[in-house]
Design an enzyme around this catalytic site. Sequence first.
Site, short mmCIF file in Angstrom:
data_model
loop_
_atom_site.label_atom_id
_atom_site.label_comp_id
_atom_site.label_asym_id
_atom_site.label_seq_id
_atom_site.Cartn_x
_atom_site.Cartn_y
_atom_site.Cartn_z
N VAL A 11 0.83 -1.21 0.00
CA VAL A 11 0.00 0.00 0.00
C VAL A 11 0.86 1.27 0.00
CG1 VAL A 11 -1.58 1.37 1.45
CG2 VAL A 11 -2.06 -1.01 0.99
N PHE A 152 -8.36 1.10 -0.72
CA PHE A 152 -9.17 0.01 -1.28
C PHE A 152 -8.50 -0.68 -2.46
CE2 PHE A 152 -12.09 2.79 0.95
CZ PHE A 152 -12.86 1.89 1.68
N LYS A 207 -14.10 0.86 5.79
CA LYS A 207 -13.12 -0.10 5.28
C LYS A 207 -13.45 -1.53 5.72
CE LYS A 207 -9.46 -1.89 3.57
NZ LYS A 207 -9.29 -2.11 2.15
N ASN A 211 -14.74 -4.68 3.27
CA ASN A 211 -14.00 -5.94 3.13
C ASN A 211 -14.81 -7.13 3.63
OD1 ASN A 211 -11.85 -4.84 1.87
ND2 ASN A 211 -10.35 -5.27 3.46
N GLY A 256 -14.44 -20.89 -5.48
CA GLY A 256 -13.05 -21.38 -5.46
C GLY A 256 -12.67 -21.90 -4.10
N CYS A 263 -5.61 -9.15 3.37
CA CYS A 263 -6.68 -8.28 3.91
C CYS A 263 -7.91 -9.03 4.42
CB CYS A 263 -7.09 -7.27 2.84
SG CYS A 263 -5.81 -6.04 2.57
P1 NAD Z 1 3.22 -4.61 4.05
O1 NAD Z 1 3.57 -5.57 5.11
O2 NAD Z 1 3.42 -4.98 2.62
O3 NAD Z 1 4.02 -3.25 4.28
C1 NAD Z 1 4.23 -2.65 5.52
C2 NAD Z 1 5.57 -1.92 5.46
O4 NAD Z 1 5.74 -1.17 6.68
C3 NAD Z 1 6.77 -2.85 5.36
O5 NAD Z 1 7.60 -2.45 4.28
C4 NAD Z 1 7.48 -2.70 6.70
O6 NAD Z 1 8.89 -2.83 6.59
C5 NAD Z 1 7.08 -1.29 7.09
N1 NAD Z 1 7.15 -1.02 8.53
C6 NAD Z 1 6.74 -1.82 9.55
N2 NAD Z 1 6.97 -1.22 10.73
C7 NAD Z 1 7.55 -0.02 10.46
C8 NAD Z 1 8.02 1.04 11.27
N3 NAD Z 1 7.94 0.98 12.61
N4 NAD Z 1 8.57 2.12 10.66
C9 NAD Z 1 8.65 2.18 9.31
N5 NAD Z 1 8.21 1.19 8.49
C10 NAD Z 1 7.67 0.11 9.06
O7 NAD Z 1 1.70 -4.22 4.31
P2 NAD Z 1 0.60 -3.77 3.21
O8 NAD Z 1 0.07 -4.95 2.51
O9 NAD Z 1 1.15 -2.62 2.43
O10 NAD Z 1 -0.54 -3.23 4.20
C11 NAD Z 1 -0.42 -2.04 4.91
C12 NAD Z 1 -1.78 -1.68 5.46
O11 NAD Z 1 -2.69 -1.40 4.39
C13 NAD Z 1 -2.44 -2.78 6.29
O12 NAD Z 1 -3.17 -2.21 7.33
C14 NAD Z 1 -3.39 -3.41 5.29
O13 NAD Z 1 -4.49 -4.01 5.91
C15 NAD Z 1 -3.84 -2.23 4.48
N6 NAD Z 1 -4.27 -2.55 3.13
C16 NAD Z 1 -3.57 -3.44 2.37
C17 NAD Z 1 -3.97 -3.70 1.06
C18 NAD Z 1 -3.21 -4.68 0.20
O14 NAD Z 1 -3.68 -4.97 -0.90
N7 NAD Z 1 -2.06 -5.18 0.62
C19 NAD Z 1 -5.10 -3.04 0.53
C20 NAD Z 1 -5.78 -2.13 1.31
C21 NAD Z 1 -5.36 -1.89 2.62
#
Ligand code: NAD
Length: 432
Positions: A11, A152, A207, A211, A256, A263
């Site tokens: 994200v 999203f 959100k 989901n 499926g 998420c």
């Molecule tokens: P991710 O694990 O891919 O990325 C998180 C990043 O934060 C990592 O690179 C990690 O190194 C970094 N991080 C962790 N602790 C840290 C700190 N203290 N200081 C600095 N950086 C730090 O997670 P994601 O999939 O990007 O999800 C992030 C959020 O977005 C979650 O809450 C998730 O639910 C939400 N979200 C994700 C998606 C998706 O498709 N992946 C979609 C919508 C919402």
Amino acid sequence: MNICVIGTGYVGLVTGACLAEFGLNLICVDNDLQKIEGLKQGKPHFYEPGLEELVQKNMKEGRLRFSTSIREGVTSSLVIFIAVGTPSNEDGSADLGAVEEVATEIGRSMDGYKVVVMKSTVPVGTCRRLKKLIEEAQPHPIPFDMVSNPEFQREGSAIEDFMRPDRVTIGAESEQAVAIMKDIYSALYLIETPFVITTLETAEMIKYASNAFLATKITFINEVANLCELVGADVHHVARAMGLDGRIGRKFLHPGPGFGGSCFPKDTRALSRLARDKGYTFQLVDSVIEVNERQRERMVAKIREKMGELRGKTIGVLGLSFKPNTNDIRESPSIAIIKKLLEEGAKVRAFDPAAMEEARKALPEIEFGRDAYDVAQGVDALVLATEWNQFRRLDLGRLRSVMGKPIFIDLRNVYDPEQMRRLGFVYCGVGR
Ligand code: NAD
């Protein structure tokens, strides 16, 4: 406008690169030095179509840079997006450790008015709590605004989703914060994107409700599929006809092996937990979680039914990521099913166009092939677990000729059952 995004995961990095593409100046921060070193070379640590090109373009044009210092990000920016992970705790609640750590550091680093934007998915009430945390961490009182702006985007089409969202949700408490947020997203006015401006709590709830609803829709059609198998109906036609009803809609009606990914599983658990903490049983979501878990068992039962005893058999698996066009294997149904097959004594060979490196760490005991045909070599059955485009038009004659036994278990209903049977496969889909 100068903007900081903390967390360069799926994200955060997409948000940073897309906002830079909107013409804003971005600094993206992560505490993982290796990720930041890679990004400074223009290399994201995960696969998302088009992302590497977008990162490199905006770096070259001077709007996107990277750092491991939250202080540097905060002091050089007006708006700070928090996009760190919020995984599940053992009890299903969201682990807010990273979010709280980052909020505290933002508070410590504040040197003037800022807008702190929560992009991560966090339980209702978190933004208000973090606001207090930031205030407590400030060296002296400095005004700032807290905003909830849930994301999203879907992995695999994240850039398109960010650039052309169905809506932008902004939860805020001041007109100034709303005005700044609208300015950030002003590029979206041209394409008439609807904006929902609301409170912090409501934005947080939007959100989770979205989901949980999508997870319910998937689970609903999976249960219909299971019943179709018992009554001799074809879920493919059922879903199509249902989806043509404008009140229902066509999306998320593909049966499926159950939903997975980073998420839906964790967000349904967190919503259920949030309800319980407030003394309410969100019965429907609790059932969705349970039925989804059972669906994976059903897929293994399906494989067992076609193959008999699994011990000693070799099973080829196509697709490891939780969905196509990503290397993300978090809570992937494919990985869960492979683990169950291994537990029952089967040997597994697998191939995925992007997720092999991640899968190697999660499943050191399985073999990996070069492509679908390599995986199929001599297997007792082939399981299509993730519907990558590469698996949609396989040379079926060639495939059958290399397989030990012609059992094809299609967990994504990619192939036509009649055609597969004509080609000599023992074919099995979901709900047809
Ligand atoms: P991710 O694990 O891919 O990325 C998180 C990043 O934060 C990592 O690179 C990690 O190194 C970094 N991080 C962790 N602790 C840290 C700190 N203290 N200081 C600095 N950086 C730090 O997670 P994601 O999939 O990007 O999800 C992030 C959020 O977005 C979650 O809450 C998730 O639910 C939400 N979200 C994700 C998606 C998706 O498709 N992946 C979609 C919508 C919402």
